[in-house]
Design a protein around this motif. Structure first.
Motif, PDB file in Angstrom:
ATOM      1  N   ILE A  47      30.783 104.391  89.439  1.00  0.00           N
ATOM      2  CA  ILE A  47      30.445 103.024  89.850  1.00  0.00           C
ATOM      3  C   ILE A  47      31.633 102.372  90.550  1.00  0.00           C
ATOM      4  O   ILE A  47      31.469 101.698  91.572  1.00  0.00           O
ATOM      5  N   ALA A  48      32.838 102.584  90.039  1.00  0.00           N
ATOM      6  CA  ALA A  48      34.036 102.003  90.655  1.00  0.00           C
ATOM      7  C   ALA A  48      34.256 102.544  92.061  1.00  0.00           C
ATOM      8  O   ALA A  48      34.556 101.781  92.985  1.00  0.00           O
ATOM      9  N   GLY A 105      26.824  99.810  94.167  1.00  0.00           N
ATOM     10  CA  GLY A 105      27.984 100.646  93.834  1.00  0.00           C
ATOM     11  C   GLY A 105      27.596 101.880  93.054  1.00  0.00           C
ATOM     12  O   GLY A 105      28.092 102.977  93.309  1.00  0.00           O
ATOM     13  N   ALA A 106      26.683 101.712  92.088  1.00  0.00           N
ATOM     14  CA  ALA A 106      26.229 102.867  91.307  1.00  0.00           C
ATOM     15  C   ALA A 106      25.487 103.855  92.194  1.00  0.00           C
ATOM     16  O   ALA A 106      25.713 105.072  92.117  1.00  0.00           O
ATOM     17  N   ALA A 107      24.606 103.349  93.048  1.00  0.00           N
ATOM     18  CA  ALA A 107      23.847 104.230  93.938  1.00  0.00           C
ATOM     19  C   ALA A 107      24.765 104.928  94.938  1.00  0.00           C
ATOM     20  O   ALA A 107      24.668 106.140  95.156  1.00  0.00           O
ATOM     21  N   GLY A 136      31.936 103.769  93.990  1.00  0.00           N
ATOM     22  CA  GLY A 136      30.853 103.226  94.806  1.00  0.00           C
ATOM     23  C   GLY A 136      31.094 101.785  95.193  1.00  0.00           C
ATOM     24  O   GLY A 136      30.842 101.385  96.335  1.00  0.00           O
ATOM     25  N   MET A 137      31.601 100.973  94.268  1.00  0.00           N
ATOM     26  CA  MET A 137      31.892  99.572  94.577  1.00  0.00           C
ATOM     27  C   MET A 137      33.017  99.461  95.598  1.00  0.00           C
ATOM     28  O   MET A 137      32.937  98.680  96.545  1.00  0.00           O
ATOM     29  N   ALA A 138      34.071 100.245  95.408  1.00  0.00           N
ATOM     30  CA  ALA A 138      35.173 100.237  96.373  1.00  0.00           C
ATOM     31  C   ALA A 138      34.692 100.750  97.721  1.00  0.00           C
ATOM     32  O   ALA A 138      35.044 100.209  98.778  1.00  0.00           O
ATOM     33  N   GLY A 139      33.865 101.780  97.687  1.00  0.00           N
ATOM     34  CA  GLY A 139      33.296 102.292  98.927  1.00  0.00           C
ATOM     35  C   GLY A 139      32.385 101.284  99.599  1.00  0.00           C
ATOM     36  O   GLY A 139      32.332 101.201 100.828  1.00  0.00           O
ATOM     37  N   ALA A 140      31.673 100.503  98.790  1.00  0.00           N
ATOM     38  CA  ALA A 140      30.809  99.470  99.343  1.00  0.00           C
ATOM     39  C   ALA A 140      31.622  98.417 100.083  1.00  0.00           C
ATOM     40  O   ALA A 140      31.248  97.978 101.168  1.00  0.00           O
ATOM     41  N   ALA A 145      32.571 105.290 100.114  1.00  0.00           N
ATOM     42  CA  ALA A 145      32.823 106.017  98.876  1.00  0.00           C
ATOM     43  C   ALA A 145      33.213 107.463  99.169  1.00  0.00           C
ATOM     44  O   ALA A 145      34.096 108.020  98.508  1.00  0.00           O
ATOM     45  N   MET A 146      32.576 108.079 100.150  1.00  0.00           N
ATOM     46  CA  MET A 146      32.926 109.446 100.524  1.00  0.00           C
ATOM     47  C   MET A 146      34.354 109.501 101.064  1.00  0.00           C
ATOM     48  O   MET A 146      35.105 110.419 100.745  1.00  0.00           O
ATOM     49  N   LEU A 147      34.728 108.503 101.878  1.00  0.00           N
ATOM     50  CA  LEU A 147      36.097 108.440 102.387  1.00  0.00           C
ATOM     51  C   LEU A 147      37.095 108.283 101.252  1.00  0.00           C
ATOM     52  O   LEU A 147      38.120 108.970 101.212  1.00  0.00           O
ATOM     53  N   LEU A 148      36.783 107.411 100.305  1.00  0.00           N
ATOM     54  CA  LEU A 148      37.668 107.198  99.178  1.00  0.00           C
ATOM     55  C   LEU A 148      37.791 108.454  98.320  1.00  0.00           C
ATOM     56  O   LEU A 148      38.893 108.825  97.905  1.00  0.00           O
ATOM     57  N   LEU A 149      36.691 109.163  98.085  1.00  0.00           N
ATOM     58  CA  LEU A 149      36.737 110.419  97.324  1.00  0.00           C
ATOM     59  C   LEU A 149      37.540 111.482  98.053  1.00  0.00           C
ATOM     60  O   LEU A 149      38.311 112.215  97.444  1.00  0.00           O
TER      61      LEU A 149
END
Length: 79
Positions: A31-32, A10-12, A34-38, A65-69
């Motif tokens: 991190i959040a 998630g962090a990465a 990234g985790m949601a994106g994961a 994560a990119m989609l969520l952002l």
């Protein structure tokens, strides 16, 4: 151990996604995201392509994560 792995991936993924999307977030938010994106990307990628492995998980996490952002920028923050 899976929770630690989720935090690391998630962090990465969050770091890569925020840099690719040129978005500035704090450490916890990165991190959040990234985790949601994961979770999102991992499910979608495994469902569509049926690939397994750490690399597929990282790619899916970054894409999720990119989609969520992108959704966050378009619908919540509205520049």
């Amino acid at each position: 151990m899976p929770v630690i792995w989720l935090l690391i991936v998630g962090a990465a993924a969050g770091f890569l996604a925020t840099r690719l999307m040129r978005t500035e977030l704090g450490v916890v938010e990165t991190i959040a995201v990234g985790m949601a994106g994961a979770v999102i990307g991992g499910l979608v990628l495994r469902f569509l392509i049926a690939m397994t492995g750490a690399l597929a998980g990282l790619v899916g996490a970054v894409l999720g994560a990119m989609l969520l952002l992108w959704l966050w920028q378009v619908y919540i923050r509205r520049k």
